[in-house]
Enzyme design. Sequence first.
Site, short mmCIF file in Angstrom:
data_model
loop_
_atom_site.label_atom_id
_atom_site.label_comp_id
_atom_site.label_asym_id
_atom_site.label_seq_id
_atom_site.Cartn_x
_atom_site.Cartn_y
_atom_site.Cartn_z
N ARG A 118 -8.65 2.55 -12.22
CA ARG A 118 -7.66 2.31 -11.24
C ARG A 118 -6.02 2.90 -12.54
O ARG A 118 -5.22 2.77 -12.31
CB ARG A 118 -6.91 1.04 -10.95
CG ARG A 118 -7.55 0.99 -9.75
CD ARG A 118 -7.19 -0.51 -8.75
NE ARG A 118 -7.61 -1.03 -6.90
CZ ARG A 118 -9.13 -1.03 -7.88
NH1 ARG A 118 -9.43 -2.44 -9.05
NH2 ARG A 118 -9.16 -1.86 -5.97
N LYS B 33 -24.60 -7.45 -9.34
CA LYS B 33 -25.40 -8.29 -8.43
C LYS B 33 -25.16 -7.48 -7.46
O LYS B 33 -24.27 -7.60 -6.89
CB LYS B 33 -24.41 -9.49 -8.51
CG LYS B 33 -24.86 -10.42 -10.04
CD LYS B 33 -24.66 -11.61 -10.07
CE LYS B 33 -24.40 -12.59 -11.32
NZ LYS B 33 -24.51 -14.33 -11.31
N LYS C 244 -28.98 -14.84 -4.52
CA LYS C 244 -28.86 -15.79 -4.47
C LYS C 244 -26.58 -15.87 -4.23
O LYS C 244 -26.19 -16.82 -3.17
CB LYS C 244 -28.36 -16.76 -5.83
CG LYS C 244 -27.84 -15.98 -6.67
CD LYS C 244 -26.25 -15.89 -6.26
CE LYS C 244 -25.96 -15.10 -7.78
NZ LYS C 244 -24.41 -15.22 -7.54
N ARG D 143 -17.48 -16.48 -4.28
CA ARG D 143 -16.50 -15.68 -3.50
C ARG D 143 -17.66 -15.25 -1.79
O ARG D 143 -17.17 -15.78 -0.82
CB ARG D 143 -16.08 -14.44 -3.49
CG ARG D 143 -15.30 -14.36 -4.80
CD ARG D 143 -14.69 -12.84 -5.08
NE ARG D 143 -15.45 -12.04 -6.10
CZ ARG D 143 -15.65 -12.17 -7.11
NH1 ARG D 143 -15.04 -12.74 -8.09
NH2 ARG D 143 -16.70 -11.31 -7.54
N ASN D 144 -18.48 -16.11 -2.29
CA ASN D 144 -19.87 -15.79 -1.33
C ASN D 144 -19.35 -17.29 -0.27
O ASN D 144 -20.40 -17.49 0.67
CB ASN D 144 -21.62 -15.01 -1.84
CG ASN D 144 -21.65 -13.91 -2.43
OD1 ASN D 144 -21.56 -12.96 -1.49
ND2 ASN D 144 -21.46 -13.92 -3.62
N GLU E 279 -20.38 -10.10 -3.13
CA GLU E 279 -21.59 -9.01 -2.78
C GLU E 279 -22.84 -9.29 -1.52
O GLU E 279 -23.02 -8.70 -1.53
CB GLU E 279 -22.19 -8.82 -4.64
CG GLU E 279 -21.39 -8.06 -5.20
CD GLU E 279 -20.94 -6.28 -5.18
OE1 GLU E 279 -21.61 -6.02 -3.75
OE2 GLU E 279 -20.39 -5.82 -5.42
#
Length: 311
Positions: free
Chosen positions: A35, A82, A165, A229-230, A255
């Site tokens: 960007r 990841k 994980k 975030r997961n 992810e």
Amino acid sequence: MSSNIVAILGTGVWGSALGAIAKSNSHDVHFWSHRGDVTLESVVKDADIIVSAVSMKGVIPTIGKLRSLNLPTDKIIVTATKGLDPETTRTPSQIWQTAFPDHSVVVLSGPNLSKEIAKGLPAATVVASNDLAAAERVQEIYSSDTFRVYVNEDPIGTELGGTLKNVIAIASGVCDGMELGTNAKAALLTRALPEMIRIGIHLGASAETFFGLSGLGDLMATCDSSLSRNYQVGYGLSHGKPLEEILADLEGTAEGVNTANVLVKIADLEAIAVPIARQVHRLLRAKITPEEAIQALMERDLKPEFCDLDF
């Protein structure tokens, strides 16, 4: 150690944190983002080390741009992404190594929550490569009084630990969001580890790698922190929020969502038992409720604890 020129590809929290560590160790750091206005060629031209911290979906496009630049083979490529590619099911390092077969590719992975790293809090990580000398060079560049770096020669295992994980972290977020308690959380994480090892061994990894920082260590950190975030995805799902709404509110990419899809695809093709990942996958697709996912895991056939591990 002499100063190196480090090119960081990706200016998210993780890429920025990795750049800050290298800079604090007196290395010359240059950033590139798709960007931004700075060209990729100008950033990597004189770099000794190229660190890729782009998201999984950005790996192949970034590689495409780099291949046109005819990179000298003495440049070390470090992948800190990841995930799994949805088309080929390959890991980032496998994709990088295929694209640059004459370059040394190093995997960087560990219990490294980006926001904690950015604050300068103490942490440890692993750099792994088939080229041990390249891994040791990256180790020297990144080791500091707040960031301890270990090396090993199992890049695929190191990478899969950090990738798989993320799926378990979604399940962990569900567990906490539903207030299932400490016993349930301990059972989930303990049973998740052999599931990760089964997949890893099948894909060519060493079992012992999963007991290290990039496996068990990353599992513990990601599954017990609201910074993940997961984990946030699972927590949101446990409260009935639509996946699209959860993802829209995140700072960055979870992810584990893509990884769950790819992982179940691999498991189906290779007949690998992934009960936790399979329930996460069904939950993400809104095929079941969080309550039904928990019930499905509790109702599985009874068996000895270590019956399905062959290491």
